[in-house]
Design an enzyme around this catalytic site. Structure first.
Site, PDB file in Angstrom:
ATOM      1  N   LYS A  83      52.445  42.672  14.380  1.00 40.18           N
ATOM      2  CA  LYS A  83      51.539  43.470  15.213  1.00 40.18           C
ATOM      3  C   LYS A  83      52.346  44.472  16.015  1.00 40.18           C
ATOM      4  O   LYS A  83      53.371  44.125  16.605  1.00 40.18           O
ATOM      5  CB  LYS A  83      50.770  42.560  16.188  1.00 40.18           C
ATOM      6  CG  LYS A  83      49.674  43.289  16.957  1.00 40.18           C
ATOM      7  CD  LYS A  83      48.460  43.472  16.091  1.00 40.18           C
ATOM      8  CE  LYS A  83      47.391  44.319  16.767  1.00 40.18           C
ATOM      9  NZ  LYS A  83      47.678  45.771  16.699  1.00 40.18           N
ATOM     10  N   LYS A 119      56.635  47.477  14.257  1.00 40.11           N
ATOM     11  CA  LYS A 119      56.529  48.801  14.881  1.00 40.11           C
ATOM     12  C   LYS A 119      56.913  49.850  13.852  1.00 40.11           C
ATOM     13  O   LYS A 119      57.588  49.564  12.854  1.00 40.11           O
ATOM     14  CB  LYS A 119      57.471  48.912  16.085  1.00 40.11           C
ATOM     15  CG  LYS A 119      57.010  49.902  17.137  1.00 40.11           C
ATOM     16  CD  LYS A 119      55.937  49.306  18.041  1.00 40.11           C
ATOM     17  CE  LYS A 119      55.660  50.208  19.243  1.00 40.11           C
ATOM     18  NZ  LYS A 119      54.790  49.554  20.219  1.00 40.11           N
ATOM     19  N   THR A 207      45.987  48.818  28.247  1.00 37.95           N
ATOM     20  CA  THR A 207      47.410  48.805  28.609  1.00 37.95           C
ATOM     21  C   THR A 207      47.606  49.208  30.063  1.00 37.95           C
ATOM     22  O   THR A 207      48.306  48.532  30.823  1.00 37.95           O
ATOM     23  CB  THR A 207      48.219  49.734  27.688  1.00 37.95           C
ATOM     24  OG1 THR A 207      47.927  49.437  26.330  1.00 37.95           O
ATOM     25  CG2 THR A 207      49.709  49.562  27.934  1.00 37.95           C
ATOM     26  N   SER A 367      44.104  44.534  21.762  1.00 34.49           N
ATOM     27  CA  SER A 367      44.103  44.626  20.301  1.00 34.49           C
ATOM     28  C   SER A 367      43.700  43.301  19.666  1.00 34.49           C
ATOM     29  O   SER A 367      42.979  43.261  18.665  1.00 34.49           O
ATOM     30  CB  SER A 367      45.497  45.035  19.801  1.00 34.49           C
ATOM     31  OG  SER A 367      45.723  46.410  20.001  1.00 34.49           O
TER      32      SER A 367
END
Length: 434
Positions: A83, A119, A207, A367
Site C-alpha cells: 500500500k 511506493k 491526511t 485509504s
C-alpha cells in the site's frame, strides 16, 4: 530526494547531505537495535521485495512521442497487500521510491492495518503537460504496470502532484484490462478516488486532519490549549491546507507559508480559506497573496512560531537550518521531511517531533476505510468516517506516546519499535518459506 551528490565544500567543510534512503535505514537500524530484532528478520526488512521500472511511450498533444520512466517499489507484504502512493515529480527515482516504500511498511504496521508498504511514481514535472497528456501518461503507466498492482496485491493512492482524478484514470484503465465479469470487483485497486467513483467521503482531508489530530493529542498530553498558538506550514497542498484549516478552527494562527513558488508571512495571521481561495486563481501559488509580506526562503523555518508543519517534500529540515527553528513542536505532514542529523540537533534542543509514520498516517487509514467500503459494497457518511479516523489516530498516538515515556526515547524511535515488533511477530508466527 535520493542521496544528494553535492561535492565536499572545502571552504565550509560540509559533507554531502544524506538522502532519504540513508535516513530511513538509519532510523530502521536504530529501532532494530532497541528491540533486539531477530537478525534474519532484520535482513528481510532491510531490502525490498520487488522493484519495478517501466519505460513507456506516450503521444503528446503536438503529435510527438515522449518516453517516460515509471517506478513501483514493493517493500514488504508480511502483514497484507502493498500500500502506498504514486507521485509525479522530477525527483522520483528508484532510491526515493525505495525509501518511501519502506516508510509505508512502518506506517501501515504502526496503524495496525492489514497492509504492507509500496511506493512509486513517474519522473516528470506535471506542470509542463496538459490535462489530456497527463491522462494519457497515467493510463499508459497503469497499462505498463500490468499485473504488478491489484486490489489484493498492491493498492496505489494519491501522493505528490497526483489526486482523485489520477486515481480514477488508473482504476478505469486497470478495470478495462480485466475480464468483464471481474471489472466492478476490482474498483478498490486504488484508493483516493472521487466520491462518485467509489471514493470515500473525507478522504481528501484525512491526511491533514490526521496531522491536526496528532498536534491536538500532543497538546492535550501537555495540558495546553491550541488557542492562540502560532504555526507555520511548508507546502500548501492537500495536507498543508487541511492541517491549517482544522488548526485555525481550534483558534491557532497561521503566520507563515512556503510552497514551491515562494514564502509569505503575516505575524498577525493569515486566513487559511482566504489563502486557499487565492491559490485557486493564482495557478496554485501563494506568491503575492495581498495580506502578507514576502519572506526569504532561507528564513522560513526560522519564523517565530510554536508549531512547524513540514508538509512538502523530504529532506527539508537538515543540520543546515535546524538550529534556526523556533517552534517547540514539529508535526511531519510530509514523508521524511527531517533528516537524521537535523533531528539529532532538534532533539538536543528539546524540540518534540511528531514522526511522519504516525503524524501523516491519516491518509493511509482513510485509504483503508475506502478499500473496505469498496470491498464490502458499503457507503460511509462523512461524520462516520471522521469519527472512525479520530478513534484510530488516537489509538496510534497513545501507543507511541506511552511507549516513548516508558522506554525513555523519542517519539520516532518509539513509533519504529512498535511497527517493527508487529512485523517481527508475523514472521515468527508464520515462519520463513524454505
Amino acid at each position: 530526494m535520493t542521496a544528494i551528490t553535492a561535492e565536499l565544500d572545502t571552504k565550509t567543510k560540509r559533507t554531502p547531505v544524506k538522502g532519504m534512503m540513508d535516513n530511513v535505514m538509519e532510523q530502521f537500524n536504530s529501532a532494530a537495535e532497541q528491540v533486539n530484532l531477530h537478525p534474519n528478520i532484520r535482513k528481510i526488512l532491510s531490502i525490498t521485495n520487488n522493484e519495478i521500472i517501466v519505460h513507456f511511450p506516450v503521444k503528446m498533444d503536438n503529435g510527438d512521442v515522449e518516453i517516460f520512466t515509471g517506478y513501483r517499489v514493493q517493500h514488504n507484504n508480511a502483514l497484507g497487500p502493498y500500500k502506498g502512493g504514486l507521485r509525479y515529480h522530477p525527483t522520483v527515482d528508484i532510491d526515493a521510491a525505495r525509501a518511501l516504500a519502506m516508510w509505508m511498511t512502518w506506517k501501515t504496521s504502526l496503524a495496525g492495518l492489514p497492509y504492507g508498504g509500496g511506493k512509486g511514481g513517474i519522473q516528470l514535472d506535471p506542470s509542463k503537460y496538459s490535462q489530456n497528456e497527463l491522462e494519457r501518461i497515467t493510463r499508459r503507466f497503469t497499462f505498463a504496470l500490468a499485473d504488478n498492482i491489484g486490489p489484493e496485491h498492491d493498492i496505489p493512492a494519491p501522493d505528490v502532484n497526483t489526486n482523485s482524478q489520477t486515481m480514477a484514470w488508473i482504476a478505469d484503465t486497470y478495470m478495462s484490462t480485466r475480464p468483464p465479469a471481474e471489472r466492478t470487483a476490482n474498483q478498490h485497486v486504488v484508493t483516493g478516488k472521487p466520491d462518485g467513483s467509489g471514493g470515500l467521503e473525507g478522504r481528501d482531508r484525512a491526511t491533514g486532519y490526521g496531522v491536526f489530530l496528532n498536534i491536538k493529542f500532543w497538546a492535550e498530553r501537555k495540558n495546553e490549549s491550541l488557542y492562540g498558538k502560532k504555526f507555520i506550514v511548508q507546502g500548501f497542498g492537500n495536507v498543508g491546507y487541511w492541517a491549517a484549516y482544522f488548526l485555525e478552527k481550534e483558534g491557532a494562527k497561521l503566520v507563515a507559508v512556503q510552497d514551491a513558488f515562494g514564502s509569505i508571512q503575516n505575524a498577525d495571521g493569515i486566513k487559511v480559506d482566504d489563502l486557499f481561495n487565492y491559490t485557486k486563481v493564482n495557478n496554485g501559488s501563494i506568491v503575492d497573496f495581498p495580506e502578507s509580506v514576502v519572506l526569504n526562503k532561507e528564513e522560513f523555518f526560522g519564523t517565530e512560531c510554536d508549531i512547524c508543519i513540514p508538509a512538502a517534500l523530504g529532506n527539508q529540515i537538515t543540520v543546515e537550518n535546524a538550529h534556526t527553528i523556533k517552534a517547540k513542536l514539529i508535526a511531519e505532514g510530509a514523508n521524511g521531511p527531517t533528516n537524521v542529523e537535523g533531528e539529532k540537533l532538534l532533539l538536543e534542543r528539546g524540540v518534540t517531533i511528531l514522526p511522519d509514520i504516525l503524524c501523516n498516517s491519516g491518509g493511509v487509514v482513510g485509504s483503508y476505510f475506502e478499500w473496505l467500503q469498496n470491498r464490502n459494497g458499503e457507503l460511509w457518511q462523512l461524520d462516520e468516517v471522521m469519527a472512525k479516523l479520530d478513534k484510530k489516530m488516537k489509538e496510534s498516538f497513545n501507543k507511541v506516546y506511552e511507549y516513548s515515556e516508558k522506554e525513555g526515547m523519542d517519539l520516532r524511535t518509539a513509533a519504529y519499535c512498535i511497527a517493527i515488533k508487529r512485523i517481527e511477530k508475523a514472521y515468527i508466527q508464520r515462519g520463513i518459506f524454505p
